[in-house]
Design an enzyme around this catalytic site. Structure first.
Site, short mmCIF file in Angstrom:
data_model
loop_
_atom_site.label_atom_id
_atom_site.label_comp_id
_atom_site.label_asym_id
_atom_site.label_seq_id
_atom_site.Cartn_x
_atom_site.Cartn_y
_atom_site.Cartn_z
N LYS A 67 0.85 -1.19 0.00
CA LYS A 67 0.00 0.00 0.00
C LYS A 67 0.89 1.24 0.00
CE LYS A 67 -3.29 2.51 2.95
NZ LYS A 67 -4.04 2.49 4.22
N ASP A 81 -2.54 10.35 3.93
CA ASP A 81 -3.96 10.01 3.99
C ASP A 81 -4.68 10.97 4.92
OD1 ASP A 81 -6.44 8.84 3.99
OD2 ASP A 81 -5.88 7.24 5.39
N LYS A 100 -10.03 12.60 8.79
CA LYS A 100 -9.50 12.08 10.06
C LYS A 100 -9.53 13.18 11.11
CE LYS A 100 -6.39 8.64 8.04
NZ LYS A 100 -7.00 7.44 8.64
N GLU A 147 -9.55 4.03 1.98
CA GLU A 147 -9.04 4.23 0.62
C GLU A 147 -7.97 3.22 0.23
OE1 GLU A 147 -5.80 5.08 2.81
OE2 GLU A 147 -7.80 5.81 3.27
N ARG A 160 -7.67 0.04 0.60
CA ARG A 160 -8.17 -1.18 -0.04
C ARG A 160 -8.61 -0.92 -1.48
NH1 ARG A 160 -12.54 -1.97 4.57
NH2 ARG A 160 -10.78 -0.99 5.66
#
Length: 490
Positions: free
Chosen positions: A256, A261, A268, A342, A344
């Site tokens: 990954k 992120d 978040k 995200e 996955r």
């Protein structure tokens, strides 16, 4: 740092810093041997430091003679509880106590209860990795002296058969640590791709990088949906190691690669640690670090493909919305019910691409779920696979590396939680069992005929306080496990 064996006796060793491991309640014979080095001051010094040989205890004694000039005693606890990981932890403590020494560090440990070659490699790796410090971003780093030579005292020459793997493996771990630790304004998707290109150039690998348009042609709708909220271009990386001679096994590592992120529109907040989300590319760091090691070790008969779908998950006017539908490159439609799930999505298209390479096995690593951290903590990664031989191989590789790995269940009944009223799948299921449904989501993008394993490293990628041979910050978790596993296939 040069690493070698010193088969002779302790009394004939003449290095600079001597570290000796001591069992609790079994110190008398070894202390009598060391007393001559200390000219009668050892017992008094140990009493002052209250050293009893308990696991994790450490005592240092300055010696009046020229060589050695520092004695370091490290407690090993009860002898019947001795494990390879205890040697690693003791070696890390001894190595840290040697900071300031630019000469030879000698280590005398109880090698006999364990396989000598495995113990020698474990200790050597622990010393190098525990002395690592990332000073790249300091404007004026302080001078730092570390030992230039490590001698493992009391081991026969035959115990050195695995030592040639130490420096390549540790270099891979250190690369992974550097990548994870780098801030997101330094390690962008383009910078991660450049790292792969540089590895290929320096170590005889092959590298190709797909741009956004290339990914669009391949209909990687899930991956590109994540990337569309960022001003930075996505980079789909394919790095390949090809051995000399015939290929007997083709293995694939998928990491990954979210270089930052934010969570997207499911932003978040609170305890989500947005300030640490630079480490959301820890999976890509692990597979690139493993590639760096494998390129130098050059195992025979094994071809290794490393795949990283690198991008950011950001918020702008083009960012994917909660509730959007996307189509992955295998045709599966996905309802995005959480933009913060995200990773996955990027892995979905990466796994489809990887299956097209027709590998004999696929292993993906990802900082995927907080649920895994809750279940296993910060020292053990989760392993999901339906293939028992692959699980056994990875578990054995992790145990030999001293990296915690625990196989988790993969019940097909939990797939019910991924059903969508609009699409083939939702990208997240219910909160209970979240790490399981995440693994089941990934399974949808792997051909059933290909053995596949998913390793969730969300808890192990980062150590806030440092532990054992890991400094505070990036750990480089997964590199040593992957290197061991790949070499076992050779």
């Amino acid at each position: 740092m040069e690493i070698c064996l010193f088969p002779a006796t302790l009394q004939s060793w003449t290095g600079d810093v001597l570290m000796v491991g001591m069992f609790e309640g079994k110190m008398e014979e070894r202390l009598n041997e060391l007393e001559t080095l200390c000219k009668g001051s050892l017992m008094q010094s140990l009493e002052k430091q209250m050293f009893k040989g308990k696991s994790g205890e450490i005592a240092t004694v300055q010696l009046l003679q020229n060589k050695p000039n520092l004695l370091v005693l490290v407690g090993l606890g009860e002898p019947q509880e001795m494990r390879l990981d205890d040697l690693r932890k003791a070696a890390a403590l001894g190595a840290k106590a040697s900071l300031g020494c630019s000469g030879t560090l000698g280590m005398m440990l109880p090698w006999e209860p364990l396989d000598a070659a495995s113990a020698a490699r474990a200790v050597a790796e622990a010393v190098r990795l525990s002395l690592y410090k990332d000073l790249r971003f300091r404007s004026a780093p302080e001078p730092r002296s570390t030992p230039t030579k490590l001698e493992l005292i009391g081991l026969p020459d035959s115990a050195g058969k695995d030592l040639q793997a130490v420096h390549p493996t540790c270099a891979g771990v250190e690369l992974a640590r550097q990548l994870v630790a780098a801030p997101a304004n330094s390690l962008t998707p383009a910078a991660l791709a450049q790292t792969a290109i540089q590895l290929a150039h320096e170590h005889g690998l092959e590298c190709s990088v797909l741009e956004r348009s290339d990914c669009a042609e391949r209909e990687m709708g899930a991956y590109l949906a994540v990337s569309q909220g960022s001003d930075l271009e996505p980079k789909f990386i394919h790095l390949t190691y090809r051995p000399q001679g015939p290929v007997q096994r083709r293995l694939a590592l998928v990491g990954k690669g979210l270089t930052f992120d934010s969570g997207g529109y499911n932003l978040k907040v609170g305890a989500a640690q947005i300030d640490l989300m630079k480490f959301d590319m820890g999976g890509s760091a692990a597979v690139l670090g493993a590639a760096r090691a494998i390129a130098e070790l050059r195992p025979k008969g094994v071809e290794v493909h490393v795949i990283v779908a690198a991008c950011e998950n950001m918020v702008n006017g083009s960012a994917v919305h909660p509730g959007d539908l996307v189509r992955a490159s295998n045709g599966t439609t996905i309802e995005i019910n959480n933009t913060d799930a995200e990773g996955r999505l990027t892995l979905a298209d990466a796994l489809v691409y990887t299956c097209g390479l027709e590998p004999d096995a696929i292993v993906d690593l990802a900082t995927l779920t907080g649920a895994c951290v809750i279940a296993l903590g910060e020292e053990i990664a989760g392993l999901w696979t339906g293939h028992d031989p692959l699980a056994e191989g990875l578990t054995a590789a992790a145990e030999a590396a001293g990296e915690g790995l625990w196989r988790m269940p993969l019940p097909s009944s939990y797939r019910e939680g991924l059903k969508s009223n609009l699409a083939d799948l939702k990208n997240t299921g219910p909160r209970p069992g979240g790490s399981i449904t995440a693994a089941l989501f990934l399974k949808e993008f792997v051909e059933a005929s290909i053995p596949w394993a998913h390793i969730d490293i969300a808890g192990t990628v980062w150590s806030e306080k440092g532990r054992g041979l890991n400094p505070s910050g990036a750990t480089g978790y997964g590199v040593r496990t992957l290197v061991n596993w790949i070499c076992s296939q050779s």
